[in-house]
Design an enzyme around this catalytic site. Structure first.
Site, PDB file in Angstrom:
ATOM      1  CB  THR A  27      -0.994  -0.007   1.278  1.00 25.29           C
ATOM      2  OG1 THR A  27      -1.390   1.192   1.408  1.00 25.29           O
ATOM      3  CG2 THR A  27      -0.177  -0.353   2.555  1.00 25.29           C
ATOM      4  CG  ASP A  28      -1.262   4.925  -1.112  1.00 25.67           C
ATOM      5  OD1 ASP A  28      -1.828   4.241  -0.138  1.00 25.67           O
ATOM      6  OD2 ASP A  28      -1.748   5.922  -1.890  1.00 25.67           O
ATOM      7  CD  GLU A  29      -3.391   3.635   4.441  1.00 28.11           C
ATOM      8  OE1 GLU A  29      -3.368   3.309   5.611  1.00 28.11           O
ATOM      9  OE2 GLU A  29      -4.678   3.489   3.956  1.00 28.11           O
ATOM     10  CE1 TYR A  42      -3.552  -2.685   5.608  1.00 29.52           C
ATOM     11  CE2 TYR A  42      -3.310  -0.329   5.074  1.00 29.52           C
ATOM     12  CZ  TYR A  42      -3.360  -1.521   4.781  1.00 29.52           C
ATOM     13  OH  TYR A  42      -3.425  -1.880   3.355  1.00 29.52           O
ATOM     14  CE  LYS A  62      -0.037  -4.528   3.019  1.00 25.16           C
ATOM     15  NZ  LYS A  62      -0.265  -5.898   2.267  1.00 25.16           N
TER      16      LYS A  62
HETATM   17  P1  NAD Z   1      -9.573  -7.345   2.069  1.00 24.47           P
HETATM   18  O1  NAD Z   1      -9.740  -7.139   3.420  1.00 24.47           O
HETATM   19  O2  NAD Z   1     -10.672  -7.035   1.049  1.00 24.47           O
HETATM   20  O3  NAD Z   1      -9.311  -8.899   1.743  1.00 24.47           O
HETATM   21  C1  NAD Z   1      -8.212  -9.568   2.558  1.00 24.47           C
HETATM   22  C2  NAD Z   1      -8.452 -11.071   2.307  1.00 24.47           C
HETATM   23  O4  NAD Z   1      -7.287 -11.822   2.932  1.00 24.47           O
HETATM   24  C3  NAD Z   1      -9.714 -11.639   2.806  1.00 24.47           C
HETATM   25  O5  NAD Z   1     -10.290 -12.504   1.805  1.00 24.47           O
HETATM   26  C4  NAD Z   1      -9.215 -12.247   3.771  1.00 24.47           C
HETATM   27  O6  NAD Z   1      -9.977 -13.517   4.359  1.00 24.47           O
HETATM   28  C5  NAD Z   1      -7.836 -12.804   3.561  1.00 24.47           C
HETATM   29  N1  NAD Z   1      -7.176 -13.090   4.691  1.00 24.47           N
HETATM   30  C6  NAD Z   1      -6.670 -11.924   5.868  1.00 24.47           C
HETATM   31  N2  NAD Z   1      -6.063 -12.948   6.742  1.00 24.47           N
HETATM   32  C7  NAD Z   1      -5.585 -13.943   6.293  1.00 24.47           C
HETATM   33  C8  NAD Z   1      -4.778 -14.877   6.362  1.00 24.47           C
HETATM   34  N3  NAD Z   1      -3.997 -14.920   7.752  1.00 24.47           N
HETATM   35  N4  NAD Z   1      -4.444 -16.038   5.764  1.00 24.47           N
HETATM   36  C9  NAD Z   1      -4.954 -16.038   4.332  1.00 24.47           C
HETATM   37  N5  NAD Z   1      -6.079 -15.312   4.241  1.00 24.47           N
HETATM   38  C10 NAD Z   1      -6.222 -14.085   4.956  1.00 24.47           C
HETATM   39  O7  NAD Z   1      -8.474  -6.653   1.325  1.00 24.47           O
HETATM   40  P2  NAD Z   1      -8.061  -5.922  -0.080  1.00 24.47           P
HETATM   41  O8  NAD Z   1      -8.802  -4.460   0.126  1.00 24.47           O
HETATM   42  O9  NAD Z   1      -8.581  -6.692  -1.085  1.00 24.47           O
HETATM   43  O10 NAD Z   1      -6.686  -5.776  -0.120  1.00 24.47           O
HETATM   44  C11 NAD Z   1      -5.794  -6.830  -0.517  1.00 24.47           C
HETATM   45  C12 NAD Z   1      -4.395  -6.263  -0.438  1.00 24.47           C
HETATM   46  O11 NAD Z   1      -4.184  -5.121  -1.154  1.00 24.47           O
HETATM   47  C13 NAD Z   1      -4.066  -6.205   0.920  1.00 24.47           C
HETATM   48  O12 NAD Z   1      -2.685  -6.525   1.108  1.00 24.47           O
HETATM   49  C14 NAD Z   1      -3.753  -4.712   1.410  1.00 24.47           C
HETATM   50  O13 NAD Z   1      -2.829  -4.337   2.260  1.00 24.47           O
HETATM   51  C15 NAD Z   1      -3.467  -4.150  -0.277  1.00 24.47           C
HETATM   52  N6  NAD Z   1      -4.088  -3.102  -0.710  1.00 24.47           N
HETATM   53  C16 NAD Z   1      -5.220  -2.699  -0.806  1.00 24.47           C
HETATM   54  C17 NAD Z   1      -5.724  -1.502  -1.103  1.00 24.47           C
HETATM   55  C18 NAD Z   1      -7.309  -1.153  -1.199  1.00 24.47           C
HETATM   56  O14 NAD Z   1      -7.527   0.195  -1.424  1.00 24.47           O
HETATM   57  N7  NAD Z   1      -8.165  -1.784  -0.735  1.00 24.47           N
HETATM   58  C19 NAD Z   1      -4.548  -0.539  -1.744  1.00 24.47           C
HETATM   59  C20 NAD Z   1      -3.362  -0.945  -1.698  1.00 24.47           C
HETATM   60  C21 NAD Z   1      -3.149  -2.283  -1.399  1.00 24.47           C
HETATM   61  O1  DAU Z   2      -4.170   3.834   0.260  1.00 22.58           O
HETATM   62  C1  DAU Z   2      -4.291   2.643   0.307  1.00 22.58           C
HETATM   63  C2  DAU Z   2      -5.100   2.018   1.285  1.00 22.58           C
HETATM   64  O2  DAU Z   2      -6.726   2.581   1.148  1.00 22.58           O
HETATM   65  C3  DAU Z   2      -5.223   0.715   1.574  1.00 22.58           C
HETATM   66  O3  DAU Z   2      -4.116   0.087   1.879  1.00 22.58           O
HETATM   67  C4  DAU Z   2      -6.332   0.087   2.752  1.00 22.58           C
HETATM   68  O4  DAU Z   2      -6.477  -1.174   2.716  1.00 22.58           O
HETATM   69  C5  DAU Z   2      -7.559   0.491   2.226  1.00 22.58           C
HETATM   70  O5  DAU Z   2      -8.671   0.133   3.243  1.00 22.58           O
HETATM   71  C6  DAU Z   2      -7.687   2.036   1.994  1.00 22.58           C
HETATM   72  O6  DAU Z   2      -7.504   2.747   3.172  1.00 22.58           O
HETATM   73  P1  DAU Z   2      -8.291   4.240   3.762  1.00 22.58           P
HETATM   74  O7  DAU Z   2      -7.962   4.314   5.074  1.00 22.58           O
HETATM   75  O8  DAU Z   2      -7.739   5.237   2.872  1.00 22.58           O
HETATM   76  O9  DAU Z   2      -9.689   3.687   3.217  1.00 22.58           O
HETATM   77  P2  DAU Z   2     -10.946   3.937   3.748  1.00 22.58           P
HETATM   78  O10 DAU Z   2     -12.096   3.451   2.806  1.00 22.58           O
HETATM   79  O11 DAU Z   2     -11.267   3.654   5.054  1.00 22.58           O
HETATM   80  O12 DAU Z   2     -11.153   5.409   3.929  1.00 22.58           O
HETATM   81  C7  DAU Z   2     -11.110   6.255   2.598  1.00 22.58           C
HETATM   82  C8  DAU Z   2     -11.054   7.638   3.223  1.00 22.58           C
HETATM   83  O13 DAU Z   2     -12.517   8.315   3.756  1.00 22.58           O
HETATM   84  C9  DAU Z   2      -9.830   8.130   4.581  1.00 22.58           C
HETATM   85  O14 DAU Z   2      -9.436   9.224   4.427  1.00 22.58           O
HETATM   86  C10 DAU Z   2     -11.108   8.087   5.710  1.00 22.58           C
HETATM   87  C11 DAU Z   2     -12.439   8.415   5.167  1.00 22.58           C
HETATM   88  N1  DAU Z   2     -13.746   7.663   5.490  1.00 22.58           N
HETATM   89  C12 DAU Z   2     -13.670   6.606   5.617  1.00 22.58           C
HETATM   90  C13 DAU Z   2     -14.819   5.848   6.204  1.00 22.58           C
HETATM   91  C14 DAU Z   2     -14.896   4.457   6.215  1.00 22.58           C
HETATM   92  C15 DAU Z   2     -14.697   8.780   6.068  1.00 22.58           C
HETATM   93  O15 DAU Z   2     -14.656   9.908   5.991  1.00 22.58           O
HETATM   94  N2  DAU Z   2     -15.901   8.173   6.290  1.00 22.58           N
HETATM   95  C16 DAU Z   2     -16.073   6.644   6.651  1.00 22.58           C
HETATM   96  O16 DAU Z   2     -16.983   6.197   6.993  1.00 22.58           O
END
Ligand code: NAD
Ligand code: DAU
Length: 351
Positions: free
Chosen positions: A132-134, A158, A162
């Site tokens: 992630t970019d975080e 989180y 990561k």
């Molecule tokens: P998600 O939470 O939707 O899915 C995570 C999946 O991992 C689920 O299916 C869960 O059951 C599985 N999992 C959790 N713990 C596990 C374990 N111990 N063993 C096996 N499986 C396990 O997450 P996502 O949003 O699909 O993110 C996927 C990946 O991409 C993550 O590594 C996250 O950090 C990264 N990522 C997400 C975003 C985003 O915006 N969602 C952006 C950048 C990177």
């Molecule tokens: O940047 C990549 C990341 O993006 C991933 O690594 C994470 O897995 C993914 O969950 C996401 O993290 P964020 O914290 O940015 O996503 P989230 O959807 O939780 O929130 C997006 C923005 O919106 C953040 O600034 C918080 C805000 N927010 C979120 C929720 C859930 C609100 O204002 N209200 C809300 O109810």
């Protein structure tokens, strides 16, 4: 040839598996623990397809991983498995450390033994770690976007977990020579996203006529990427990335949260009109502790070296996403009621 995907029942992982099976047809071993975020219904289009083998397992279960690697002999591992929601990490970091740090360690150990001893250090093997970019922390309004050389400065439990996993992956390359790749991506959105994240949460709350909770002043900025574009970036890195390298992936779509919510409201007003404009539901609520102000990705390296660029414009991606949630109200309802937890037994064969 086979690839082993972890976390393939989650949001990005399931989009990736569906995309992969459509694009290449290469068999997939899909290893997922099925936490609250894992949903086998996401993989329903693959039911009965022998090229997709689903295994319910934890990435921290090293003996099980070793057995799966020996049995299926994949040419690559793509690690999506993680605890992924920042708010949950603030309320309880234990699962994040366990899966994202300890789990990644065990997955790396299993992969190292397999690559070194079974594959004889085959240089075509790849371990791709999805991150992630975080990990880069938070930007000010005029700061340059995160590049691959930006120093790590994670701020939430989180992102700290990561960051730790990224460091382990880097060390397994530097120390053991394992052919690893790391991608650091910005915020994804699109079909099959668990409705605790901003975009699907706002869509489902709006349709239910509930307040739309915007944290703080709503001016935090995220760089949004349509999930299909993230999948194509991972395919490009897997196919052409240089082992040991890191690739940033982003959508060139920086938006303040409040702009995102207004865009959603406008699209919903058009596609699912209610008595009053949905924006009337916007409610400012207490800020997230330690809330990072701005993320922005400089994705020039992956464009220059691998020829990847995002293809879905923000407005188009948002429209597709809203339409998907409108068309899949049953999916959302089942997730919200918890009914999706039972689908494993009904629809899927555990292996
Ligand atoms: P998600 O939470 O939707 O899915 C995570 C999946 O991992 C689920 O299916 C869960 O059951 C599985 N999992 C959790 N713990 C596990 C374990 N111990 N063993 C096996 N499986 C396990 O997450 P996502 O949003 O699909 O993110 C996927 C990946 O991409 C993550 O590594 C996250 O950090 C990264 N990522 C997400 C975003 C985003 O915006 N969602 C952006 C950048 C990177
Ligand atoms: O940047 C990549 C990341 O993006 C991933 O690594 C994470 O897995 C993914 O969950 C996401 O993290 P964020 O914290 O940015 O996503 P989230 O959807 O939780 O929130 C997006 C923005 O919106 C953040 O600034 C918080 C805000 N927010 C979120 C929720 C859930 C609100 O204002 N209200 C809300 O109810």
């Amino acid at each position: 040839m086979t690839v082993l995907i972890t976390g393939g029942a989650g949001f990005i992982g399931s989009n990736f598996v569906l995309d992969w099976m459509g694009a290449s047809g290469e068999p997939v071993i899909n290893v997922d623990k099925l936490t609250y975020a894992g949903n086998v219904a996401n993989l329903a289009p693959l039911a009965g397809d022998a090229r997709h083998v689903f295994v319910q397992a934890d990435i921290a279960d090293q003996p099980r991983l070793e057995q799966l690697l020996a049995e299926h002999r994949p040419r690559a591992i793509v690690n999506f498995a993680a605890e992924s929601h920042v708010d949950r990490s603030i309320h309880g970091a234990g699962d994040f450390v366990q899966t994202n740090v300890v789990g990644t360690f065990h997955l790396l150990q299993a992969a190292l033994g397999y690559w070194r001893d079974t594959l004889g250090r085959d240089s075509s093997f790849r371990f791709l770690h999805v991150s992630t970019d975080e990990v880069y922390g938070s930007l000010g309004p005029d700061d340059a976007a995160f590049s691959e050389t930006t120093a790590y400065a994670p701020n939430s439990p989180y992102s700290a977990s990561k960051a730790a996993s990224d460091h382990l992956v880097r060390a397994w390359h530097h120390t053991y020579g394992m052919p690893v790749l790391t991608t650091n991506c910005s915020n994804n959105y699109g079909p099959l996203q668990f409705p605790e994240k901003l975009i699907p949460l706002m869509i489902s709350k709006a349709l239910a006529g509930e307040p739309l909770p915007v944290y703080g002043d709503g001016k935090n900025v995220r760089d949004w990427l349509y999930v299909g574009d993230h999948c194509s970036a991972i395919r490009a890195v897997l196919a052409r990335g240089t082992p040991g390298e890191v690739y940033n992936v982003g959508g060139n779509s920086e938006r303040q949260n409040i702009e995102v919510v207004h865009t959603l409201c406008r699209i919903l007003d058009e596609l699912a009109p209610a008595r009053e404009p949905y924006s009337r539901l916007i409610t400012y609520v207490t800020d997230r502790p330690g809330h990072d102000r701005r993320y922005a990705i400089d994705a020039r390296k992956i464009a220059r070296e691998l020829g990847w660029e995002p293809s879905v414009a923000f407005e188009d991606g948002m429209r597709r996403t809203v339409q998907w949630y409108l068309d899949n109200a049953d999916w959302v309802k089942a997730v919200q009621s918890g009914e999706y937890r039972q689908w494993l037994d009904v629809n899927y064969v555990r292996r």
